[in-house]
Design a protein around this motif. Structure first.
Motif: not given
Length: 435
Positions: A238-243, A248-255, A358-366
């Motif tokens: 899974p590619v879930l880095d939020g970049a 928004l996201a991706a999942v790489r699956v090999a043969p 829980h986490g993600c403070p209110e001043d978190a960047d995008a």
């Protein structure tokens, strides 16, 4: 928000759930941080109500930043939209959700059966994103309001049951539309890129849609990850880095490769998994420990995990460093508070336990906002399967307002918010009323 960056809902909401909670009838339990003096005092479930002080801090659902007047330090951009989603503001009337799937160019085509040693894309998608009825509501991946805003495009390399290229996936018909060539350097296997059509979720949840869209995408990534294992595909990443916002996201699956371990879970587990209405009954300690362990291992480094449990020892418990039984770090029954924070869903007060990210403070960047919500959806999806394997009923809960858990425990406000949850129980409420 039309392309911003999700059967049963991660937030568990239903029509009418957006009504504000009746605080006079929802008891707000006292939470005492076990690291502070006096933590061993017994909880008083009736002492603390919104705005009433206890132990030097307030459990105040009106505290989070989305309800504060404009001023210096107020979030902007994606942070401002998240603050609004976390606020007590009630969404307006519903609007049209639009089409259930994107309109793709050209004719659709079936997904061929694989040759030996090829990645079976048909099985991968059938176990993760395909609708099981014409309405599109019944899919293996949960979605807020069963609105399913997540869209998938396939970047197919060599070794797959489709020829190399880029394809749009139609989950209602389980077919694909060829969109063009694959990029140069595409490795063998497939990359499933996930984006959203925000209108579908905004149509019901209005300004509360942002976190739900991100959570839904994380759930879809989790479904693909598990489907790769269940279908005998190669390793899934899974590619879930939020970049990025698109995808928004991706999942790489090999043969499939030689020497791969037997697939787990089995396909039937994924196709049969549904969210249970109102889970009740305290989970056994071993089952709760397993669910916490799965969530912690798959949630990434930005989130913390705990569970709200009820009698006989009500409080918040967290994973033990040695992998043993969960340890208590706050006393008092948090479930009535969670019911008030979760769009007034009173049934949560009777849940057997509630797993919390829980986490993600209110001043978190995008990027941080996207990453934590994507990871939370992914981890709750995997934790849901773990719960089912231990015989538990479970229901994801994704919509949270004023849910500043850190402030409720006496820490600085705005730093530690509830991002996602999974209600757990040994049975669901409907079973209790069955003759």
């Amino acid at each position: 928000m039309e392309h911003l960056c999700s059967g049963h809902a991660p937030d568990g909401e239903h029509p009418g759930a957006d009504r504000p909670a009746d605080m006079e009838h929802l008891g707000i339990g006292r939470l005492v941080n076990s690291e502070r003096p006096g933590a061993d005092r017994p909880a008083d479930a009736n002492l603390l109500r919104p705005g009433r002080p206890a132990d030097g801090n307030r459990l105040r659902p009106d505290l989070p930043g989305g309800d504060r007047p404009p001023g210096s330090g107020r979030p902007t951009g994606l942070g401002a939209r998240l603050a609004l989603a976390r606020s007590s503001r009630v969404p307006g009337p519903g609007t049209s959700a639009g089409t259930r799937v994107p309109v793709r160019p050209g004719p659709s085509r079936p997904i061929p059966r694989p040759e030996p040693a090829e990645l079976d894309l048909g099985a991968l998608l059938r176990l993760s994103l395909a609708a099981s009825d014409a309405s599109g509501r019944l899919r293996p991946a949960p979605s807020a309001g069963a609105l399913h805003p997540v869209d998938a495009e396939l970047v197919v390399g060599a070794g797959c049951s489709l020829p190399p290229g880029r394809y749009g996936y139609d989950p209602l018909r389980h077919r694909v539309h060829r969109l063009g060539r694959q990029p140069d350097g595409t490795p063998p296997g497939v990359v499933v890129e996930l984006s959203v059509t925000a209108r579908r979720t905004v149509s019901h949840y209005g300004h509360r849609a942002l976190p739900l869209l991100l959570l839904d995408t994380g759930h879809a990534a989790g479904a693909l990850f598990l489907a790769a294992r269940a279908s005998g595909a190669g390793e899934a990443e899974p590619v879930l880095d939020g970049a990025s916002e698109h995808p928004l996201a991706a999942v790489r699956v090999a043969p499939p490769g030689p020497g791969r371990a037997s697939p787990s879970p089995v396909p039937e587990e994924l196709l049969a998994r549904r969210s249970a209405p109102s889970p009740t009954g305290s989970p056994p300690p071993d089952a709760l420990r397993a669910v916490l362990a799965t969530a912690t291992a798959s949630g990434g480094g930005d989130l913390r995990w705990c569970a709200a449990v009820g009698p006989p020892g009500p409080g918040l418990v967290e994973p033990a460093p040695d992998g043993g039984a969960p340890r208590r770090y706050a006393a008092g029954d948090a479930r009535p508070t969670l019911a008030a924070w979760a769009a007034g869903q009173a049934w949560i007060a009777d849940a057997g336990a509630v797993l919390l990210a829980h986490g993600c403070p209110e001043d978190a960047d995008a990027q941080h906002i996207r990453r934590t919500h994507l990871r939370a959806g992914f981890a709750v999806h995997l934790a849901h399967l773990t719960a089912r394997r231990h015989g538990l009923a479970a229901r994801p809960v994704g919509s949270w307002q004023r849910a500043d858990l850190g402030a409720a425990l006496g820490a600085a406000p705005g730093r530690d918010w509830i991002v996602h949850a999974l209600a757990l129980g040994t049975r669901h409420a409907d079973e209790e009323n069955t003759p």
